[in-house]
Design an enzyme around this catalytic site. Structure first.
Site, PDB file in Angstrom:
ATOM      1  CG  PHE A  12      42.506  21.411  36.011  1.00 34.81           C
ATOM      2  CD1 PHE A  12      43.105  20.802  35.400  1.00 34.81           C
ATOM      3  CD2 PHE A  12      42.578  21.935  37.858  1.00 34.81           C
ATOM      4  CE1 PHE A  12      43.529  20.241  35.579  1.00 34.81           C
ATOM      5  CE2 PHE A  12      43.427  21.231  37.686  1.00 34.81           C
ATOM      6  CZ  PHE A  12      44.393  19.824  36.868  1.00 34.81           C
ATOM      7  CE  LYS A  35      31.300  36.260  35.382  1.00 29.78           C
ATOM      8  NZ  LYS A  35      31.310  37.295  36.716  1.00 29.78           N
ATOM      9  CG  LEU A  36      33.019  30.397  28.882  1.00 32.65           C
ATOM     10  CD1 LEU A  36      32.538  30.803  26.954  1.00 32.65           C
ATOM     11  CD2 LEU A  36      33.431  29.521  28.770  1.00 32.65           C
ATOM     12  CD  GLU A  83      37.145  34.364  39.855  1.00 30.66           C
ATOM     13  OE1 GLU A  83      38.093  33.958  39.917  1.00 30.66           O
ATOM     14  OE2 GLU A  83      36.088  35.050  39.122  1.00 30.66           O
ATOM     15  CB  THR A 124      39.551  23.868  48.449  1.00 41.27           C
ATOM     16  OG1 THR A 124      41.124  23.764  48.957  1.00 41.27           O
ATOM     17  CG2 THR A 124      38.958  25.303  49.018  1.00 41.27           C
ATOM     18  CG  ASP A 125      43.680  20.421  50.872  1.00 40.40           C
ATOM     19  OD1 ASP A 125      43.708  21.591  50.274  1.00 40.40           O
ATOM     20  OD2 ASP A 125      44.468  19.759  50.240  1.00 40.40           O
ATOM     21  CD  GLU A 126      44.180  26.276  49.245  1.00 42.22           C
ATOM     22  OE1 GLU A 126      44.216  27.312  49.186  1.00 42.22           O
ATOM     23  OE2 GLU A 126      44.680  26.578  48.312  1.00 42.22           O
ATOM     24  CE1 TYR A 151      39.201  28.802  45.639  1.00 42.69           C
ATOM     25  CE2 TYR A 151      41.086  27.721  47.518  1.00 42.69           C
ATOM     26  CZ  TYR A 151      39.930  27.483  45.855  1.00 42.69           C
ATOM     27  OH  TYR A 151      40.031  26.224  46.155  1.00 42.69           O
ATOM     28  CE  LYS A 155      35.229  25.801  46.467  1.00 38.23           C
ATOM     29  NZ  LYS A 155      34.620  25.921  45.499  1.00 38.23           N
ATOM     30  CE  LYS A 190      45.055  27.879  40.839  1.00 38.08           C
ATOM     31  NZ  LYS A 190      43.884  27.485  39.500  1.00 38.08           N
ATOM     32  N   PRO A 206      59.479  30.723  39.203  1.00 36.32           N
ATOM     33  CG  PRO A 206      57.102  32.557  38.952  1.00 36.32           C
ATOM     34  CD  PRO A 206      57.840  31.934  38.342  1.00 36.32           C
ATOM     35  CG  ASP A 274      56.828  33.634  51.797  1.00 38.60           C
ATOM     36  OD1 ASP A 274      55.893  32.733  50.744  1.00 38.60           O
ATOM     37  OD2 ASP A 274      56.725  32.689  52.568  1.00 38.60           O
ATOM     38  N   PRO A 276      51.483  36.722  51.160  1.00 36.89           N
ATOM     39  CG  PRO A 276      50.225  38.136  51.058  1.00 36.89           C
ATOM     40  CD  PRO A 276      51.711  37.396  50.081  1.00 36.89           C
TER      41      PRO A 276
HETATM   42  P1  NAD Z   1      39.135  26.729  37.394  1.00 38.04           P
HETATM   43  O1  NAD Z   1      39.955  28.706  38.105  1.00 38.04           O
HETATM   44  O2  NAD Z   1      39.786  26.366  36.431  1.00 38.04           O
HETATM   45  O3  NAD Z   1      38.057  27.261  36.626  1.00 38.04           O
HETATM   46  C1  NAD Z   1      36.427  27.691  37.155  1.00 38.04           C
HETATM   47  C2  NAD Z   1      36.223  27.708  36.621  1.00 38.04           C
HETATM   48  O4  NAD Z   1      34.392  28.229  37.027  1.00 38.04           O
HETATM   49  C3  NAD Z   1      36.192  28.329  34.782  1.00 38.04           C
HETATM   50  O5  NAD Z   1      35.643  27.873  33.729  1.00 38.04           O
HETATM   51  C4  NAD Z   1      35.368  30.123  35.126  1.00 38.04           C
HETATM   52  O6  NAD Z   1      34.743  30.063  34.074  1.00 38.04           O
HETATM   53  C5  NAD Z   1      34.067  29.462  36.194  1.00 38.04           C
HETATM   54  N1  NAD Z   1      33.406  30.590  36.933  1.00 38.04           N
HETATM   55  C6  NAD Z   1      33.854  31.279  37.559  1.00 38.04           C
HETATM   56  N2  NAD Z   1      33.544  32.289  38.141  1.00 38.04           N
HETATM   57  C7  NAD Z   1      32.124  31.164  37.526  1.00 38.04           C
HETATM   58  C8  NAD Z   1      30.127  32.070  37.658  1.00 38.04           C
HETATM   59  N3  NAD Z   1      30.531  33.310  38.027  1.00 38.04           N
HETATM   60  N4  NAD Z   1      29.119  31.352  37.296  1.00 38.04           N
HETATM   61  C9  NAD Z   1      29.371  31.080  36.027  1.00 38.04           C
HETATM   62  N5  NAD Z   1      30.859  30.339  35.864  1.00 38.04           N
HETATM   63  C10 NAD Z   1      31.895  30.275  36.433  1.00 38.04           C
HETATM   64  O7  NAD Z   1      38.836  26.421  38.672  1.00 38.04           O
HETATM   65  P2  NAD Z   1      39.446  24.528  38.895  1.00 38.04           P
HETATM   66  O8  NAD Z   1      41.217  24.269  39.029  1.00 38.04           O
HETATM   67  O9  NAD Z   1      39.195  23.300  38.239  1.00 38.04           O
HETATM   68  O10 NAD Z   1      38.527  24.774  40.496  1.00 38.04           O
HETATM   69  C11 NAD Z   1      37.444  23.610  40.296  1.00 38.04           C
HETATM   70  C12 NAD Z   1      36.791  23.382  41.370  1.00 38.04           C
HETATM   71  O11 NAD Z   1      37.432  22.853  42.468  1.00 38.04           O
HETATM   72  C13 NAD Z   1      37.025  24.574  42.306  1.00 38.04           C
HETATM   73  O12 NAD Z   1      35.419  24.486  43.118  1.00 38.04           O
HETATM   74  C14 NAD Z   1      37.846  24.872  43.066  1.00 38.04           C
HETATM   75  O13 NAD Z   1      37.572  25.897  44.447  1.00 38.04           O
HETATM   76  C15 NAD Z   1      37.315  23.646  43.492  1.00 38.04           C
HETATM   77  N6  NAD Z   1      39.068  23.123  43.648  1.00 38.04           N
HETATM   78  C16 NAD Z   1      40.715  23.327  42.999  1.00 38.04           C
HETATM   79  C17 NAD Z   1      41.094  22.603  43.076  1.00 38.04           C
HETATM   80  C18 NAD Z   1      42.656  22.728  42.704  1.00 38.04           C
HETATM   81  O14 NAD Z   1      43.314  22.546  42.589  1.00 38.04           O
HETATM   82  N7  NAD Z   1      42.489  23.705  41.292  1.00 38.04           N
HETATM   83  C19 NAD Z   1      41.108  21.779  44.096  1.00 38.04           C
HETATM   84  C20 NAD Z   1      40.339  21.519  45.106  1.00 38.04           C
HETATM   85  C21 NAD Z   1      39.245  22.053  44.690  1.00 38.04           C
HETATM   86  O1  DAU Z   2      44.777  22.732  48.228  1.00 33.88           O
HETATM   87  C1  DAU Z   2      43.616  22.902  47.304  1.00 33.88           C
HETATM   88  C2  DAU Z   2      43.980  24.529  45.794  1.00 33.88           C
HETATM   89  O2  DAU Z   2      45.886  24.176  45.871  1.00 33.88           O
HETATM   90  C3  DAU Z   2      42.791  24.502  45.490  1.00 33.88           C
HETATM   91  O3  DAU Z   2      41.899  25.263  45.820  1.00 33.88           O
HETATM   92  C4  DAU Z   2      43.189  25.655  44.590  1.00 33.88           C
HETATM   93  O4  DAU Z   2      42.112  26.430  43.901  1.00 33.88           O
HETATM   94  C5  DAU Z   2      44.362  25.410  43.863  1.00 33.88           C
HETATM   95  O5  DAU Z   2      44.797  26.815  43.362  1.00 33.88           O
HETATM   96  C6  DAU Z   2      45.391  25.478  44.177  1.00 33.88           C
HETATM   97  O6  DAU Z   2      46.118  26.080  45.213  1.00 33.88           O
HETATM   98  P1  DAU Z   2      47.522  25.993  46.034  1.00 33.88           P
HETATM   99  O7  DAU Z   2      47.775  28.182  46.469  1.00 33.88           O
HETATM  100  O8  DAU Z   2      47.933  25.468  46.390  1.00 33.88           O
HETATM  101  O9  DAU Z   2      47.844  26.185  44.408  1.00 33.88           O
HETATM  102  P2  DAU Z   2      48.626  26.957  43.822  1.00 33.88           P
HETATM  103  O10 DAU Z   2      49.454  26.151  42.431  1.00 33.88           O
HETATM  104  O11 DAU Z   2      48.552  28.640  43.104  1.00 33.88           O
HETATM  105  O12 DAU Z   2      50.807  26.856  44.718  1.00 33.88           O
HETATM  106  C7  DAU Z   2      50.938  25.643  44.803  1.00 33.88           C
HETATM  107  C8  DAU Z   2      52.495  26.178  45.913  1.00 33.88           C
HETATM  108  O13 DAU Z   2      52.855  26.514  45.495  1.00 33.88           O
HETATM  109  C9  DAU Z   2      52.120  27.059  46.844  1.00 33.88           C
HETATM  110  O14 DAU Z   2      52.610  27.048  47.763  1.00 33.88           O
HETATM  111  C10 DAU Z   2      52.658  28.405  46.540  1.00 33.88           C
HETATM  112  C11 DAU Z   2      53.446  27.752  45.504  1.00 33.88           C
HETATM  113  N1  DAU Z   2      53.646  28.473  44.351  1.00 33.88           N
HETATM  114  C12 DAU Z   2      52.819  29.057  43.481  1.00 33.88           C
HETATM  115  C13 DAU Z   2      52.820  30.182  42.367  1.00 33.88           C
HETATM  116  C14 DAU Z   2      51.934  30.574  41.360  1.00 33.88           C
HETATM  117  C15 DAU Z   2      54.701  29.393  44.018  1.00 33.88           C
HETATM  118  O15 DAU Z   2      56.175  28.980  45.465  1.00 33.88           O
HETATM  119  N2  DAU Z   2      55.347  30.023  42.737  1.00 33.88           N
HETATM  120  C16 DAU Z   2      54.323  30.515  41.949  1.00 33.88           C
HETATM  121  O16 DAU Z   2      54.642  31.473  41.168  1.00 33.88           O
END
Ligand code: NAD
Ligand code: DAU
Length: 338
Positions: A12, A35-36, A83, A124-126, A151, A155, A190, A206, A274, A276
């Site tokens: 993404f 890695k796809l 991941e 990530t802020d997590e 997760y 990180k 997500k 959900p 919820d 966990p």
């Molecule tokens: P995503 O899951 O959409 O994409 C992850 C990508 O990494 C995929 O293309 C996957 O094929 C590749 N990948 C996974 N394992 C691999 C491996 N072993 N070798 C090579 N490629 C591999 O993730 P995203 O949401 O785009 O997040 C990207 C980065 O940003 C992550 O490091 C995540 O922790 C961080 N991040 C995400 C968010 C968010 O809201 N999505 C927020 C803060 C930080």
């Molecule tokens: O804060 C940054 C992080 O944001 C990134 O590091 C992660 O890669 C990214 O996945 C995201 O984590 P969250 O756990 O916050 O995102 P998610 O979209 O999974 O969930 C957002 C909120 O919504 C969280 O409070 C859980 C809730 N949720 C999520 C799903 C999938 C639901 O209520 N129902 C759902 O089905």
């Protein structure tokens, strides 16, 4: 003229970064090393697949030989590969440790060996844990780490390794810790894309627990712009936290906004069991990156949520293809006991 190695560029945020970078820095070239996994999708990059400055290499960051072959004349590493889904890490932490911790260390070694000029790590802020709803404080670069999901722990481990390679080996690193992104090409596991696509499919959305969990939402291009600011002006060895313009918006309110945009009613909401260890609230203080690098988020939540909904309406083939057999199995397992 720089040559970037982008890991996880088919995901993404990585694919949004590559599309933006090639459009705004046409003199640079990019090797996308991915890695796809289920989350990687080359469809996201079809607009640049024939660009002479873009090359895709399929490979795993845990594999030093595959990395070695991709690391030709690289100046800058931008490390997205991970991941990324919390719920999957709860079901099975092991791939998170392998890719996020071990993979980051193998990548750091490769970068050190090749003498690259900059290594930027996306985090990530997590890693900071959870705030209470009535807590007015925000996460900043000074907040202690307190990761609460596998997760987040993986990180945090990767962040510490990146910092250790700076202190121990002088690898020129920077780190960003960003809040929740939304926008085009986000995998529909997500919350935001799940809600949009479920409603478009006339399915329930959900919502975990009481739905009063709060996230800080950032439009993905703002995140990409923050990474650009750090690559261009960031100080080596520093961490910058990155967040959006939302304040205290609950998941339930996010879902209700999506329902309103799509002209549906709230009977689409289904409260389910919820997550966990569910983190109650994230809030981010991005003063440092604003003051030091002049970055601030420019896209507001409501307008860009609407545009994001439009994107999913206009690109139904994209998400119907990814909501395929494997995703269906994941979905049934994840939401079966609700
Ligand atoms: P995503 O899951 O959409 O994409 C992850 C990508 O990494 C995929 O293309 C996957 O094929 C590749 N990948 C996974 N394992 C691999 C491996 N072993 N070798 C090579 N490629 C591999 O993730 P995203 O949401 O785009 O997040 C990207 C980065 O940003 C992550 O490091 C995540 O922790 C961080 N991040 C995400 C968010 C968010 O809201 N999505 C927020 C803060 C930080
Ligand atoms: O804060 C940054 C992080 O944001 C990134 O590091 C992660 O890669 C990214 O996945 C995201 O984590 P969250 O756990 O916050 O995102 P998610 O979209 O999974 O969930 C957002 C909120 O919504 C969280 O409070 C859980 C809730 N949720 C999520 C799903 C999938 C639901 O209520 N129902 C759902 O089905």
């Amino acid at each position: 003229m720089a040559k970037l190695l982008v890991t996880g560029g088919a995901g993404f945020i990585g694919s949004n970064f590559i599309l933006y970078w090639l459009a705004h820095h046409p003199q640079d070239s990019i090797v996308n090393f991915d890695k796809l996994t289920y989350a990687g999708n080359l469809e996201n990059l079809k607009d640049v697949q024939n660009n002479a400055n873009y090359k895709f290499v399929r490979g795993d960051i845990t594999n030093p030989e595959e990395l070695d072959a991709a690391f030709i004349d690289i100046d800058i590493v931008v490390h997205f590969a991970a991941e990324s889904h919390v719920d999957r890490s709860i079901k099975d932490p092991s791939p998170f440790i392998v890719t996020n911790v071990v993979g980051t260390q193998v990548l750091l070694d490769a970068a050190l060996k090749k003498g690259i000029k900059k290594f930027h790590h996306i985090s990530t802020d997590e890693v900071f844990g959870s705030l209470e709803l009535d807590d007015k404080s925000k996460f900043s670069e000074r907040t202690n780490y307190n990761p609460r999901s596998p997760y987040a722990a993986s990180k945090a481990g990767s962040d510490y390794l990146v910092r250790a390679y700076f202190s121990t080996y002088n690898l020129p690193i920077t780190i960003t810790n960003c809040s929740n992104n939304f926008g085009p090409y986000q995998f529909p596991e997500k919350l935001i894309p799940l809600a949009i696509t479920n409603i478009l499919e006339e399915k329930k959305v959900p919502v975990y627990g009481d739905g009063l969990y709060a996230r800080d939402w950032l439009y993905v291009e703002d995140h990409v712009r923050a990474i650009e600011a750090v690559l261009e002006k960031g100080k080596v060895g520093e961490t910058y936290v990155v967040g959006g313009q939302t304040d205290e918006i609950s998941n339930l309110d996010v879902v209700k906004k999506i329902i309103r945009i799509l002209g549906k009613d709230e009977s689409a909401i289904e409260f389910v069991k919820d997550r966990p260890g569910h983190d109650r609230k994230y809030a981010v203080d991005w003063t440092k990156i604003k003051d030091e690098l002049g970055w601030k988020p420019k896209y507001d939540f409501d307008s860009w949520l609407e545009k994001t909904v439009e994107w999913y309406k206009d690109n139904q083939n994209w998400w119907k293809n990814v909501k395929d057999g494997e995703y269906q199995k994941y979905y049934e397992k994840q939401y079966s006991n609700s």
